[in-house]
Structures are given as C-alpha cells and as structure tokens.
Design a protein around this motif. Structure first.
Motif, short mmCIF file in Angstrom:
data_model
loop_
_atom_site.label_atom_id
_atom_site.label_comp_id
_atom_site.label_asym_id
_atom_site.label_seq_id
_atom_site.Cartn_x
_atom_site.Cartn_y
_atom_site.Cartn_z
N GLY A 1 -17.89 10.39 15.88
CA GLY A 1 -17.44 10.76 17.39
C GLY A 1 -15.56 10.73 16.97
N ASN A 2 -15.42 9.70 15.86
CA ASN A 2 -14.31 9.74 15.35
C ASN A 2 -14.03 11.02 14.72
OD1 ASN A 2 -13.67 5.99 14.77
ND2 ASN A 2 -13.28 7.63 17.29
N LEU A 3 -15.06 11.41 13.86
CA LEU A 3 -14.59 12.61 12.87
C LEU A 3 -14.68 13.77 13.77
CD1 LEU A 3 -16.87 11.85 9.62
CD2 LEU A 3 -14.82 11.48 9.60
N LEU A 4 -15.03 14.06 14.74
CA LEU A 4 -15.54 15.49 15.39
C LEU A 4 -13.43 14.68 16.05
CD1 LEU A 4 -18.39 14.65 17.82
CD2 LEU A 4 -17.52 17.24 15.76
N GLN A 5 -13.04 14.37 16.00
CA GLN A 5 -12.00 14.24 16.84
C GLN A 5 -10.72 14.39 16.03
OE1 GLN A 5 -10.49 10.12 19.91
NE2 GLN A 5 -12.95 9.99 19.17
N ILE A 6 -10.94 14.27 15.00
CA ILE A 6 -10.13 14.26 13.96
C ILE A 6 -10.44 16.08 14.07
CG2 ILE A 6 -9.48 14.19 11.45
CD1 ILE A 6 -10.51 10.99 11.51
N MET A 7 -11.09 16.50 13.31
CA MET A 7 -11.62 17.98 12.92
C MET A 7 -10.90 18.63 14.94
SD MET A 7 -13.35 20.36 11.56
CE MET A 7 -14.36 19.54 10.61
N LEU A 8 -10.68 17.97 15.39
CA LEU A 8 -10.21 18.89 16.92
C LEU A 8 -8.89 19.29 16.32
CD1 LEU A 8 -11.92 17.58 20.21
CD2 LEU A 8 -12.20 19.57 19.10
N TRP A 9 -8.14 17.87 16.14
CA TRP A 9 -6.37 18.20 15.54
C TRP A 9 -6.21 19.27 14.99
CZ3 TRP A 9 -2.30 16.64 17.84
CH2 TRP A 9 -2.24 15.65 19.39
N GLY A 10 -7.31 18.82 13.73
CA GLY A 10 -7.11 19.95 12.61
C GLY A 10 -7.66 21.15 12.78
N ILE A 11 -8.01 21.59 13.80
CA ILE A 11 -8.46 22.92 14.78
C ILE A 11 -7.41 23.20 15.43
CG2 ILE A 11 -9.76 24.31 15.86
CD1 ILE A 11 -12.37 22.99 14.84
N LEU A 12 -6.21 22.42 16.28
CA LEU A 12 -5.20 23.01 17.08
C LEU A 12 -3.82 23.51 15.49
CD1 LEU A 12 -3.17 22.49 19.00
CD2 LEU A 12 -2.81 20.60 18.39
N PHE A 13 -3.99 22.16 14.46
CA PHE A 13 -3.21 22.07 13.23
C PHE A 13 -3.54 23.63 12.60
CE2 PHE A 13 -2.76 18.04 12.74
CZ PHE A 13 -1.95 17.22 14.06
N LEU A 14 -5.06 24.82 12.17
CA LEU A 14 -4.77 25.42 11.69
C LEU A 14 -4.82 26.63 12.82
CD1 LEU A 14 -6.51 27.07 9.33
CD2 LEU A 14 -8.20 27.16 10.58
N SER B 1 -13.99 2.29 19.00
CA SER B 1 -14.45 2.25 18.85
C SER B 1 -15.06 1.27 18.24
CB SER B 1 -14.30 3.54 17.37
OG SER B 1 -14.13 4.60 17.80
N GLY B 2 -14.06 0.34 17.87
CA GLY B 2 -13.61 -1.35 17.19
C GLY B 2 -14.87 -1.92 18.66
N ALA B 3 -14.29 -2.03 19.76
CA ALA B 3 -15.00 -2.46 20.92
C ALA B 3 -16.39 -2.25 20.94
CB ALA B 3 -13.81 -2.15 22.20
N SER B 4 -17.05 -1.24 20.84
CA SER B 4 -17.68 -0.68 21.24
C SER B 4 -18.77 -1.14 20.12
CB SER B 4 -18.52 1.18 21.09
OG SER B 4 -17.40 1.38 22.01
N MET B 5 -18.63 -1.71 18.98
CA MET B 5 -19.21 -2.54 17.78
C MET B 5 -19.20 -3.76 18.29
SD MET B 5 -17.70 -0.25 14.27
CE MET B 5 -16.36 0.82 14.92
#
Length: 141
Positions: free
Chosen positions: A57-70, A121-125
């Motif tokens: 989930g965190n990697l997908l969120q990073i990818m969304l920001w990266g796509i915006l920057f691109l 994410s930490g709270a879920s764990m």
C-alpha cells in the motif's frame, strides 16, 4: 501556493482512500487466516502478512506521487520520479534532487502525507500484534 495545494490534495485524498482500503484489507486478512489460530508461528506469519500488505500500500502511494511528478514534467523518467517520491514520502529528505521552484512545495506536502500514512501502517501492524499477545496471555491465565 494555492496551485500546489490544489494539485497535491487529490493525491493525498487518493492515498487516504488507498490506506483505508489497505487497513481494512489487513483486518480481513487477519480474521480470515489467523484469528482462530494460536502459537508463535501463527503470530509471526500474521504479522509478516500484514507487513507485506501495508508495504504494498505504501509503495502504491509513493508511485502515485511519482506519477504526479512525472505528469507535471518535473522528471524525465518514472524511476527518478518514484525515487524522489520515496525520499519525500519516507521523510528522508536527501536533497540530491530538487524540483522546480513552482512545484517544490509538493515535497513537504508529500512528506506530511507519508508520515501520516506510514503511521497508520504501523498502527495496523500493532493491532495484529496486540491481538495475538492478548490471545497468548489469555491462554496462560
């Protein structure tokens, strides 16, 4: 500054939705596969599964920001945009790549978003770990 907020807020809202879905998915995963089981290995596997889910989930969120920057034209390739996004999201702040003056405030905006989402994410764990500990303590008493 208003343009930056109007550009970044939809990504933050998408990330909040994605993180909410991931958190619910974690709960459902735990209940379906581990809720009725006991033992140390079960706890380890449950926590491992939750870690994988929140990491994706965190990697997908990073990818969304990266796509915006691109999309904004700040980077020439997705790899560099995602790298910069990951540094922002994780609040590392290397500073080896800086966006243009027009969009550089998106970096701190993403950092705040990342800190909140990684915290959730930490709270879920932690919730899975606490539930497993309560089961073990209840078994002892």
């Amino acid at each position: 500054m208003l343009l930056v907020l109007l550009t970044g807020m939809p990504v933050i809202l998408c990330n909040m939705l994605l993180q909410s879905l991931v958190s619910v998915w974690c709960i459902r995963f735990y209940i379906k596969h581990f809720h009725q089981r006991e033992g140390m290995l079960v706890g380890v596997l449950a926590l491992f599964g939750i870690i994988i889910i929140v990491l994706m989930g965190n990697l997908l969120q990073i990818m969304l920001w990266g796509i915006l920057f691109l999309w904004l034209g700040e980077f020439s390739n997705l790899q560099e945009a995602v790298y910069h996004s990951g540094v922002n999201f994780a609040t590392l702040g290397y500073g080896d790549i800086v966006m243009s003056a027009k969009w550089k405030l998106l970096g701190p905006l993403e950092a705040v978003n990342g800190a909140l989402m990684i915290g959730l994410s930490g709270a879920s764990m932690l919730a899975v770990l606490q539930h497993h500990i309560r089961k073990q303590v209840g078994k002892i008493n």
